[in-house]
Motif scaffolding. Sequence first.
Motif, PDB file in Angstrom:
ATOM      1  N   GLU A  89      71.080 -43.158 106.347  1.00 30.94           N
ATOM      2  CA  GLU A  89      69.201 -44.131 106.122  1.00 30.94           C
ATOM      3  C   GLU A  89      68.400 -43.647 107.414  1.00 30.94           C
ATOM      4  O   GLU A  89      69.146 -44.048 109.306  1.00 30.94           O
ATOM      5  CB  GLU A  89      69.561 -45.223 105.714  1.00 30.94           C
ATOM      6  N   ASN A  90      67.247 -43.513 107.947  1.00 26.23           N
ATOM      7  CA  ASN A  90      66.534 -43.848 109.370  1.00 26.23           C
ATOM      8  C   ASN A  90      67.171 -42.484 110.229  1.00 26.23           C
ATOM      9  O   ASN A  90      67.642 -43.160 111.521  1.00 26.23           O
ATOM     10  CB  ASN A  90      66.332 -45.188 109.811  1.00 26.23           C
ATOM     11  N   THR A  91      67.335 -41.921 109.896  1.00 29.26           N
ATOM     12  CA  THR A  91      68.376 -40.078 110.952  1.00 29.26           C
ATOM     13  C   THR A  91      66.993 -38.961 110.455  1.00 29.26           C
ATOM     14  O   THR A  91      66.222 -39.033 109.762  1.00 29.26           O
ATOM     15  CB  THR A  91      69.280 -40.234 110.367  1.00 29.26           C
ATOM     16  N   TYR A  92      66.961 -38.284 111.633  1.00 31.65           N
ATOM     17  CA  TYR A  92      66.060 -36.752 111.534  1.00 31.65           C
ATOM     18  C   TYR A  92      67.575 -36.395 111.172  1.00 31.65           C
ATOM     19  O   TYR A  92      68.720 -36.682 111.819  1.00 31.65           O
ATOM     20  CB  TYR A  92      66.410 -36.522 113.086  1.00 31.65           C
ATOM     21  N   ASN A  93      67.796 -35.572 110.926  1.00 30.16           N
ATOM     22  CA  ASN A  93      68.950 -34.649 110.068  1.00 30.16           C
ATOM     23  C   ASN A  93      68.526 -32.825 110.269  1.00 30.16           C
ATOM     24  O   ASN A  93      67.499 -32.400 110.427  1.00 30.16           O
ATOM     25  CB  ASN A  93      69.658 -35.034 108.965  1.00 30.16           C
ATOM     26  N   ALA A  94      69.280 -32.350 110.485  1.00 36.00           N
ATOM     27  CA  ALA A  94      69.340 -30.843 110.566  1.00 36.00           C
ATOM     28  C   ALA A  94      71.441 -30.346 110.112  1.00 36.00           C
ATOM     29  O   ALA A  94      72.187 -30.902 110.362  1.00 36.00           O
ATOM     30  CB  ALA A  94      69.324 -30.570 112.034  1.00 36.00           C
ATOM     31  N   THR A  95      70.471 -28.575 109.565  1.00 34.45           N
ATOM     32  CA  THR A  95      72.017 -28.359 109.523  1.00 34.45           C
ATOM     33  C   THR A  95      72.787 -26.958 110.896  1.00 34.45           C
ATOM     34  O   THR A  95      71.640 -26.618 110.499  1.00 34.45           O
ATOM     35  CB  THR A  95      72.014 -27.692 107.866  1.00 34.45           C
TER      36      THR A  95
END
Lengths: 190, 190
Positions: A89-95
């Motif tokens: 939750e409440n995160t910026y994400n990338a693969t």
Amino acid sequence: MKLLKTRILKDGEIITDQILRVDSFLNHQIDPELIDEIASEFSYKFSDNKFNKILTVESSGIAPAVMTGLKLSIPVVFAKKNKPSTIVENTYNATVHSYTKNSDYDISVSTKYIKRSDHILIIDDFLANGSAARALVSIAEQGGAKVGGIGIIIEKGFQNGGKLLREMGYHIISLAVIESMTGNKIQFRE
Amino acid sequence: MKLLKTRILKDGEIITDQILRVDSFLNHQIDPELIDEIASEFSYKFSDNKFNKILTVESSGIAPAVMTGLKLSIPVVFAKKNKPSTIVENTYNATVHSYTKNSDYDISVSTKYIKRSDHILIIDDFLANGSAARALVSIAEQGGAKVGGIGIIIEKGFQNGGKLLREMGYHIISLAVIESMTGNKIQFRE
């Protein structure tokens, strides 16, 4: 950076003509004095820019990022690695795609630690296909921050990550650029 | 360590009466100046001992370990986290139980980086039930090395890891020992 190149030639292990292992001074055992010199070099080479934060990714980026952060007197944020599709939750994400391990993993940073006003220096140990660097750029930009520079310890110049990111306009400084590792011999770019 | 305790009181988040989050200066965002002070404190408090290596575990142990390594002029080895039962060749392994996450993970160190002649200082961010610290001790001792000290940033004094390890004869220095976190209030041990 001569000290770094000398150390790579002395202690780097060429696993294949694509894979270099630097476990004895960077990725498993760490030589703090070398990292301190690396941090001095980054802080000198990026001294024209006004960064207020360093962004890196666990684990091997942390040591050079924190030493550089100390020299520039700015905080460091490290992205955390998660299993793909883990909901945090409440995160910026990338693969990130690891070509070495042929697998994907997600990285995330709490939205608390990226601000629209941030001028970010990204630091990482390796740049090859650029997947990790692009993921860090994406996370910074998801938060509305500006990426003002990317500092890399070892760039594999024979893979296209550095070329792509430079064409996209990012300011990359790599302390050692390897041109090739064929024939069990490391050639640096001058 | 007064500076650290002040920072914990200011920026630590009490999640439950067992769990303290220090993501803003240690476990996600890192304050390099605070880590530098922590490293000075470790190098001062362990100055009577002749260590030749620091052992820690990724990721949050790396920053304080590397800064302490720089001050003591010794290398740092960080144990890597693996999924339980992952076979990694030529490594010393131990299992860590995370009470916070209620899950197990294995940590490993290449046999190359622990020697029988090593006199090891273990550094880690937290000591609670002591599972991670005992796993690091086990890895060092599997390699025939001597553990001469354990430096901890934050010890949860109300859990029994520190007590157990001290009873086993290990020399532990914790820079902040939390006596309790009940009633949403942090009490330090004097």
